[in-house]
Write a protein that holds these residues in place. Structure first.
Motif, mmCIF file in Angstrom:
data_model
loop_
_atom_site.group_PDB
_atom_site.id
_atom_site.type_symbol
_atom_site.label_atom_id
_atom_site.label_comp_id
_atom_site.label_asym_id
_atom_site.label_seq_id
_atom_site.Cartn_x
_atom_site.Cartn_y
_atom_site.Cartn_z
ATOM 1 N N ALA A 1 1.142 -5.446 8.208
ATOM 2 C CA ALA A 1 0.613 -4.574 9.256
ATOM 3 C C ALA A 1 0.250 -3.197 8.701
ATOM 4 O O ALA A 1 -0.787 -2.622 9.058
ATOM 5 C CB ALA A 1 1.641 -4.442 10.388
ATOM 6 N N VAL A 2 1.103 -2.664 7.824
ATOM 7 C CA VAL A 2 0.828 -1.348 7.230
ATOM 8 C C VAL A 2 -0.427 -1.409 6.369
ATOM 9 O O VAL A 2 -1.300 -0.535 6.446
ATOM 10 C CB VAL A 2 2.033 -0.849 6.407
ATOM 11 C CG1 VAL A 2 1.654 0.397 5.607
ATOM 12 C CG2 VAL A 2 3.204 -0.535 7.328
ATOM 13 N N GLU A 3 -0.545 -2.442 5.533
ATOM 14 C CA GLU A 3 -1.723 -2.589 4.688
ATOM 15 C C GLU A 3 -2.993 -2.686 5.518
ATOM 16 O O GLU A 3 -4.018 -2.099 5.175
ATOM 17 C CB GLU A 3 -1.580 -3.836 3.803
ATOM 18 C CG GLU A 3 -0.540 -3.695 2.710
ATOM 19 C CD GLU A 3 -0.211 -5.017 2.040
ATOM 20 O OE1 GLU A 3 0.503 -5.000 1.019
ATOM 21 O OE2 GLU A 3 -0.653 -6.066 2.551
ATOM 22 N N PHE A 4 -2.909 -3.413 6.622
ATOM 23 C CA PHE A 4 -4.081 -3.556 7.490
ATOM 24 C C PHE A 4 -4.508 -2.202 8.047
ATOM 25 O O PHE A 4 -5.682 -1.841 8.024
ATOM 26 C CB PHE A 4 -3.781 -4.528 8.635
ATOM 27 C CG PHE A 4 -4.974 -4.811 9.510
ATOM 28 C CD1 PHE A 4 -5.771 -5.920 9.279
ATOM 29 C CD2 PHE A 4 -5.306 -3.959 10.562
ATOM 30 C CE1 PHE A 4 -6.885 -6.169 10.077
ATOM 31 C CE2 PHE A 4 -6.408 -4.199 11.350
ATOM 32 C CZ PHE A 4 -7.204 -5.311 11.106
ATOM 33 N N ARG A 5 -3.541 -1.431 8.551
ATOM 34 C CA ARG A 5 -3.878 -0.132 9.149
ATOM 35 C C ARG A 5 -4.485 0.814 8.114
ATOM 36 O O ARG A 5 -5.438 1.540 8.411
ATOM 37 C CB ARG A 5 -2.631 0.498 9.777
ATOM 38 C CG ARG A 5 -2.187 -0.161 11.072
ATOM 39 C CD ARG A 5 -1.143 0.678 11.791
ATOM 40 N NE ARG A 5 0.089 0.783 11.059
ATOM 41 C CZ ARG A 5 1.093 -0.101 11.145
ATOM 42 N NH1 ARG A 5 0.962 -1.164 11.915
ATOM 43 N NH2 ARG A 5 2.202 0.064 10.466
ATOM 44 N N VAL A 6 -3.921 0.809 6.904
ATOM 45 C CA VAL A 6 -4.435 1.711 5.863
ATOM 46 C C VAL A 6 -5.822 1.270 5.403
ATOM 47 O O VAL A 6 -6.721 2.101 5.231
ATOM 48 C CB VAL A 6 -3.461 1.787 4.675
ATOM 49 C CG1 VAL A 6 -4.078 2.553 3.513
ATOM 50 C CG2 VAL A 6 -2.160 2.467 5.115
ATOM 51 N N LEU A 7 -6.019 -0.031 5.219
ATOM 52 C CA LEU A 7 -7.344 -0.509 4.816
ATOM 53 C C LEU A 7 -8.374 -0.197 5.894
ATOM 54 O O LEU A 7 -9.509 0.189 5.588
ATOM 55 C CB LEU A 7 -7.304 -2.013 4.537
ATOM 56 C CG LEU A 7 -8.613 -2.631 4.019
ATOM 57 C CD1 LEU A 7 -9.080 -1.933 2.743
ATOM 58 C CD2 LEU A 7 -8.434 -4.126 3.774
ATOM 59 N N LYS A 8 -7.988 -0.324 7.135
ATOM 60 C CA LYS A 8 -8.905 0.017 8.241
ATOM 61 C C LYS A 8 -9.285 1.496 8.170
ATOM 62 O O LYS A 8 -10.454 1.863 8.324
ATOM 63 C CB LYS A 8 -8.254 -0.302 9.587
ATOM 64 C CG LYS A 8 -9.118 0.019 10.812
ATOM 65 C CD LYS A 8 -8.421 -0.486 12.067
ATOM 66 C CE LYS A 8 -9.268 -0.192 13.307
ATOM 67 N NZ LYS A 8 -9.276 1.225 13.671
ATOM 68 N N LEU A 9 -8.302 2.361 7.913
ATOM 69 C CA LEU A 9 -8.568 3.800 7.786
ATOM 70 C C LEU A 9 -9.561 4.062 6.663
ATOM 71 O O LEU A 9 -10.542 4.809 6.838
ATOM 72 C CB LEU A 9 -7.254 4.536 7.501
ATOM 73 C CG LEU A 9 -7.358 6.039 7.223
ATOM 74 C CD1 LEU A 9 -7.740 6.787 8.494
ATOM 75 C CD2 LEU A 9 -6.033 6.566 6.670
#
Length: 229
Positions: free
Chosen positions: A159-167
């Motif tokens: 979930a953290v990786e997804f949010r950062v990649l989205k940013l």
């Protein structure tokens, strides 16, 4: 909305404690004494969040996290008596989203559980139809389905990786500071530099080392391939 949480710990008192504090939440609480039992439950039930101890018989917490991450990006919270920085970094490196050490404040544990559920399951909710995909070069992010692809091949992200990649993909080429990244990824000022470094290392492995550039003293940016400019 109700959630299903699986708590894996061979200390029954720890499970009983958190179960008592989770009573007021809209949560169904499953429990397992080791990783083998946990995998059986995961195969039979829809689990929304996993709480994992590290030191357990048969299949320990680290091995359980590795196995889960092969097929799922559900939120994982580690609660363990292993307090060394190397253990915390390793847990995050193999796929945990958060790490809490024993002894712990039950109120903090519940706050972290709720934060992980809120962040994970609110991803993509506000997107308008037709505006779900972000594409930068060979990277595609479906913000509605919370899935990522490299050269059209699905990759598993936490979930953290997804949010950062989205940013990063929302503004490719822009430099984001470590503070911006951990506040966006964890929404927790205690996440710290080590968490960011470990997470970025894992993200690079998944999308390509050359895609995320470290700007010394400033932060990170997503490189834009020439063909994507």
């Amino acid at each position: 909305m109700g959630y299903n949480i699986l708590h894996v710990d061979d200390e029954k008192e720890i499970i009983k404690l958190l179960k008592m504090y989770l009573k007021s939440e809209e949560i169904t609480h499953y429990e397992a004494a080791n990783g083998r039992e946990a995998l059986t439950i995961l195969a039979e039930k829809k689990i929304d969040l996993l709480i994992v101890d590290i030191m357990m018989p048969e299949i320990d917490g680290f091995e359980l996290i590795r196995t889960v991450r092969k097929t799922s990006n559900l939120p994982i919270l580690v609660i363990s008596a292993r307090v060394e920085a190397s253990d915390r970094i390793f847990g995050l490196e193999i796929g945990a989203d958060d790490y809490l050490t024993k002894p712990f404040d039950p109120h903090e544990a519940i706050a972290r559980v709720n934060a992980l559920l809120r962040r994970y399951y609110s991803l993509g909710v506000a997107n308008e139809p037709g505006q779900n995909n972000l594409t930068v070069g060979n990277l595609t992010l479906d913000t509605h389905a919370c899935t990522a692809y490299v050269d059209k091949q699905l990759i598993n992200l936490t979930a953290v990786e997804f949010r950062v990649l989205k940013l990063l993909m929302e503004q490719p080429g822009r430099v984001f500071t470590k503070e911006q990244i951990y506040e966006h990824g964890w929404q927790d000022p205690l996440a710290g530099d080590n968490n960011v470094r470990v997470m970025m290392s894992k993200l690079r492995e998944k999308i390509g080392n050359e895609r995320i550039k470290t700007i010394r003293g400033l932060g990170y940016r997503l490189e834009v391939p020439h063909e994507a400019t």
